[in-house]
Design a protein around this motif. Sequence first.
Motif, PDB file in Angstrom:
ATOM      1  N   ALA A  14       0.825  -1.206   0.000  1.00 25.42           N
ATOM      2  CA  ALA A  14       0.000   0.000   0.000  1.00 25.42           C
ATOM      3  C   ALA A  14       0.860   1.257   0.000  1.00 25.42           C
ATOM      4  CB  ALA A  14      -0.932  -0.004   1.218  1.00 25.42           C
ATOM      5  N   GLY A  15       1.920   1.236   0.793  1.00 24.24           N
ATOM      6  CA  GLY A  15       2.804   2.402   0.838  1.00 24.24           C
ATOM      7  C   GLY A  15       3.541   2.622  -0.465  1.00 24.24           C
ATOM      8  N   LEU A  16       4.061   1.540  -1.032  1.00 31.19           N
ATOM      9  CA  LEU A  16       4.815   1.653  -2.280  1.00 31.19           C
ATOM     10  C   LEU A  16       3.925   1.991  -3.468  1.00 31.19           C
ATOM     11  CD1 LEU A  16       7.165  -1.442  -1.849  1.00 31.19           C
ATOM     12  CD2 LEU A  16       7.865   0.958  -1.810  1.00 31.19           C
ATOM     13  N   ALA A  17       2.649   1.651  -3.378  1.00 34.68           N
ATOM     14  CA  ALA A  17       1.743   1.843  -4.511  1.00 34.68           C
ATOM     15  C   ALA A  17       1.297   3.289  -4.689  1.00 34.68           C
ATOM     16  CB  ALA A  17       0.514   0.942  -4.358  1.00 34.68           C
ATOM     17  N   MET A  18       1.570   4.149  -3.729  1.00 30.03           N
ATOM     18  CA  MET A  18       1.020   5.500  -3.782  1.00 30.03           C
ATOM     19  C   MET A  18       1.488   6.285  -5.014  1.00 30.03           C
ATOM     20  SD  MET A  18      -1.198   6.045  -1.432  1.00 30.03           S
ATOM     21  CE  MET A  18      -1.717   4.389  -1.826  1.00 30.03           C
ATOM     22  N   ASP A  19       2.781   6.208  -5.318  1.00 34.70           N
ATOM     23  CA  ASP A  19       3.276   6.923  -6.494  1.00 34.70           C
ATOM     24  C   ASP A  19       2.674   6.340  -7.771  1.00 34.70           C
ATOM     25  OD1 ASP A  19       4.753   8.631  -4.978  1.00 34.70           O
ATOM     26  OD2 ASP A  19       6.688   7.693  -5.372  1.00 34.70           O
ATOM     27  N   ALA A  20       2.635   5.011  -7.854  1.00 33.45           N
ATOM     28  CA  ALA A  20       2.058   4.361  -9.028  1.00 33.45           C
ATOM     29  C   ALA A  20       0.566   4.691  -9.153  1.00 33.45           C
ATOM     30  CB  ALA A  20       2.255   2.847  -8.940  1.00 33.45           C
ATOM     31  N   SER A  22      -0.888   7.474  -8.150  1.00 30.00           N
ATOM     32  CA  SER A  22      -0.986   8.854  -8.638  1.00 30.00           C
ATOM     33  C   SER A  22      -0.710   8.947 -10.133  1.00 30.00           C
ATOM     34  CB  SER A  22      -0.001   9.747  -7.869  1.00 30.00           C
ATOM     35  OG  SER A  22      -0.286   9.752  -6.496  1.00 30.00           O
ATOM     36  N   VAL A  23       0.315   8.210 -10.586  1.00 23.54           N
ATOM     37  CA  VAL A  23       0.634   8.231 -12.016  1.00 23.54           C
ATOM     38  C   VAL A  23      -0.474   7.564 -12.820  1.00 23.54           C
ATOM     39  CG1 VAL A  23       2.289   7.501 -13.775  1.00 23.54           C
ATOM     40  CG2 VAL A  23       3.105   8.287 -11.554  1.00 23.54           C
ATOM     41  N   SER A  24      -1.109   6.542 -12.248  1.00 19.15           N
ATOM     42  CA  SER A  24      -2.235   5.888 -12.921  1.00 19.15           C
ATOM     43  C   SER A  24      -3.391   6.858 -13.132  1.00 19.15           C
ATOM     44  CB  SER A  24      -2.714   4.678 -12.108  1.00 19.15           C
ATOM     45  OG  SER A  24      -1.727   3.687 -12.038  1.00 19.15           O
ATOM     46  N   ILE A  25      -3.621   7.713 -12.156  1.00 17.43           N
ATOM     47  CA  ILE A  25      -4.642   8.744 -12.310  1.00 17.43           C
ATOM     48  C   ILE A  25      -4.271   9.669 -13.462  1.00 17.43           C
ATOM     49  CG2 ILE A  25      -5.721  10.770 -11.234  1.00 17.43           C
ATOM     50  CD1 ILE A  25      -5.490   9.354  -8.547  1.00 17.43           C
ATOM     51  N   ALA A  26      -3.004  10.067 -13.485  1.00 20.73           N
ATOM     52  CA  ALA A  26      -2.529  10.947 -14.558  1.00 20.73           C
ATOM     53  C   ALA A  26      -2.686  10.271 -15.919  1.00 20.73           C
ATOM     54  CB  ALA A  26      -1.071  11.329 -14.316  1.00 20.73           C
ATOM     55  N   ASP A  27      -2.333   8.991 -16.008  1.00 20.11           N
ATOM     56  CA  ASP A  27      -2.460   8.263 -17.269  1.00 20.11           C
ATOM     57  C   ASP A  27      -3.921   8.128 -17.678  1.00 20.11           C
ATOM     58  OD1 ASP A  27       0.251   7.985 -17.477  1.00 20.11           O
ATOM     59  OD2 ASP A  27       0.316   5.919 -16.766  1.00 20.11           O
ATOM     60  N   GLY A  28      -4.774   7.826 -16.708  1.00 22.15           N
ATOM     61  CA  GLY A  28      -6.192   7.677 -17.003  1.00 22.15           C
ATOM     62  C   GLY A  28      -6.811   8.953 -17.551  1.00 22.15           C
ATOM     63  N   MET A  29      -6.247  10.093 -17.166  1.00 18.27           N
ATOM     64  CA  MET A  29      -6.769  11.377 -17.626  1.00 18.27           C
ATOM     65  C   MET A  29      -6.462  11.634 -19.094  1.00 18.27           C
ATOM     66  SD  MET A  29      -5.768  13.660 -14.276  1.00 18.27           S
ATOM     67  CE  MET A  29      -6.163  15.227 -15.025  1.00 18.27           C
ATOM     68  N   ILE A  30      -5.386  11.045 -19.614  1.00 18.55           N
ATOM     69  CA  ILE A  30      -4.951  11.420 -20.954  1.00 18.55           C
ATOM     70  C   ILE A  30      -5.161  10.340 -22.013  1.00 18.55           C
ATOM     71  CG2 ILE A  30      -3.205  12.988 -20.024  1.00 18.55           C
ATOM     72  CD1 ILE A  30      -1.091  10.886 -20.815  1.00 18.55           C
ATOM     73  N   VAL A  31      -5.382   9.095 -21.590  1.00 20.94           N
ATOM     74  CA  VAL A  31      -5.460   8.030 -22.583  1.00 20.94           C
ATOM     75  C   VAL A  31      -6.862   7.893 -23.161  1.00 20.94           C
ATOM     76  CG1 VAL A  31      -3.578   6.703 -21.573  1.00 20.94           C
ATOM     77  CG2 VAL A  31      -5.925   6.252 -20.848  1.00 20.94           C
ATOM     78  N   GLY A  32      -6.905   7.437 -24.405  1.00 21.61           N
ATOM     79  CA  GLY A  32      -8.166   7.091 -25.033  1.00 21.61           C
ATOM     80  C   GLY A  32      -8.208   5.590 -25.235  1.00 21.61           C
ATOM     81  N   GLY A  33      -9.106   5.121 -26.073  1.00 22.65           N
ATOM     82  CA  GLY A  33      -9.178   3.699 -26.389  1.00 22.65           C
ATOM     83  C   GLY A  33      -9.961   2.914 -25.354  1.00 22.65           C
ATOM     84  N   SER A  34      -9.791   1.593 -25.386  1.00 25.85           N
ATOM     85  CA  SER A  34     -10.529   0.693 -24.500  1.00 25.85           C
ATOM     86  C   SER A  34     -10.131   0.908 -23.048  1.00 25.85           C
ATOM     87  CB  SER A  34     -10.264  -0.758 -24.909  1.00 25.85           C
ATOM     88  OG  SER A  34     -10.753  -1.644 -23.931  1.00 25.85           O
ATOM     89  N   MET A  35     -11.130   1.165 -22.200  1.00 20.50           N
ATOM     90  CA  MET A  35     -10.862   1.406 -20.790  1.00 20.50           C
ATOM     91  C   MET A  35     -10.291   0.169 -20.121  1.00 20.50           C
ATOM     92  SD  MET A  35     -11.215   3.900 -18.612  1.00 20.50           S
ATOM     93  CE  MET A  35      -9.678   3.482 -17.835  1.00 20.50           C
ATOM     94  N   ALA A  36     -10.884  -1.008 -20.408  1.00 20.08           N
ATOM     95  CA  ALA A  36     -10.424  -2.246 -19.774  1.00 20.08           C
ATOM     96  C   ALA A  36      -8.990  -2.565 -20.181  1.00 20.08           C
ATOM     97  CB  ALA A  36     -11.357  -3.398 -20.150  1.00 20.08           C
ATOM     98  N   VAL A 163      -5.533   0.025 -10.958  1.00 19.80           N
ATOM     99  CA  VAL A 163      -6.802  -0.114 -11.684  1.00 19.80           C
ATOM    100  C   VAL A 163      -7.784   0.961 -11.223  1.00 19.80           C
ATOM    101  CG1 VAL A 163      -8.851  -1.568 -11.967  1.00 19.80           C
ATOM    102  CG2 VAL A 163      -6.580  -2.562 -12.217  1.00 19.80           C
ATOM    103  N   VAL A 164      -7.857   1.151  -9.914  1.00 15.76           N
ATOM    104  CA  VAL A 164      -8.731   2.193  -9.366  1.00 15.76           C
ATOM    105  C   VAL A 164      -8.251   3.576  -9.818  1.00 15.76           C
ATOM    106  CG1 VAL A 164      -9.540   3.290  -7.241  1.00 15.76           C
ATOM    107  CG2 VAL A 164      -9.372   0.795  -7.374  1.00 15.76           C
ATOM    108  N   GLY A 165      -6.930   3.785  -9.820  1.00 14.35           N
ATOM    109  CA  GLY A 165      -6.384   5.072 -10.228  1.00 14.35           C
ATOM    110  C   GLY A 165      -6.719   5.423 -11.660  1.00 14.35           C
ATOM    111  N   VAL A 166      -6.611   4.443 -12.566  1.00 16.77           N
ATOM    112  CA  VAL A 166      -6.945   4.695 -13.973  1.00 16.77           C
ATOM    113  C   VAL A 166      -8.424   5.067 -14.113  1.00 16.77           C
ATOM    114  CG1 VAL A 166      -7.119   3.660 -16.268  1.00 16.77           C
ATOM    115  CG2 VAL A 166      -5.125   3.192 -14.858  1.00 16.77           C
ATOM    116  N   GLN A 167      -9.281   4.367 -13.370  1.00 11.64           N
ATOM    117  CA  GLN A 167     -10.715   4.659 -13.435  1.00 11.64           C
ATOM    118  C   GLN A 167     -11.003   6.088 -12.962  1.00 11.64           C
ATOM    119  OE1 GLN A 167     -12.971   2.518 -14.656  1.00 11.64           O
ATOM    120  NE2 GLN A 167     -11.522   0.839 -14.936  1.00 11.64           N
ATOM    121  N   ILE A 168     -10.343   6.482 -11.872  1.00 10.23           N
ATOM    122  CA  ILE A 168     -10.526   7.848 -11.355  1.00 10.23           C
ATOM    123  C   ILE A 168     -10.033   8.866 -12.383  1.00 10.23           C
ATOM    124  CG2 ILE A 168      -9.768   9.498  -9.598  1.00 10.23           C
ATOM    125  CD1 ILE A 168      -9.634   7.146  -7.629  1.00 10.23           C
ATOM    126  N   GLY A 169      -8.841   8.607 -12.925  1.00  7.14           N
ATOM    127  CA  GLY A 169      -8.277   9.520 -13.913  1.00  7.14           C
ATOM    128  C   GLY A 169      -9.138   9.642 -15.150  1.00  7.14           C
TER     129      GLY A 169
END
Length: 203
Positions: A14-20, A22-36, A163-169
């Motif tokens: 959980a501690g190590l995943a925080m940066d990943a 946050s970056v997943s949120i950032a990636d989710g904000m900019i990517v298109g295509g299939s969500m899954a 996975v949750v981060g990408v969905q939020i992003g």
Amino acid sequence: MNGSMIINSIMLGAGLAMDAFSVSIADGMIVGGSMAAMSLAIAGTFAFFQFIMPLAGWACVHALVFRFSSLQTIISLTGAALLLILGAQMIREQVIKNRAVKTAGAGTGEEAQGALSIRLLLVQGVATSIDALSVGFAIANYAGPEALACSALIGAVTFIFCVVGVQIGRGIGQKVKRYAGIAGGCILIVIAVRILLTDVIGL
């Protein structure tokens, strides 16, 4: 692994995943295509590196303890530098896209989202997981199978977080498409500054 080791591994994950995350949120904000497909690709990449890095750190502790310790500052600097470069690149690309959209006269901003290249994703995976090498010190007393199980749990926790981060992003990005890349880049830069302040400067 006993119960305390499992709990410790989950907490480390959980501690190590925080940066990943946050970056997943950032990636989710900019990517298109299939969500899954994008969720699996992003989360899978980050989880893989978070699984590999603690094992590599464990091996370094057992083989090159003192040399590895002296390299810790360089490792943190490398991760921060990679994130700073990626953040600046994301901001630059979004500004260029916005100018192109404006020049073309498109007011919807649909063109602001795009694909996430494999190269960029791999660099993000390394940059966000490089600090996990230090987990090798925390699990130095583990036997090989226990270290492997611990790393697997860390990777699994990271996968879920991402996975949750990408969905939020993705949800945020749909609302602010023309500024998603800028916001995502800023997130990466903030993470890089945090690494510099905490791991390098020691604040």
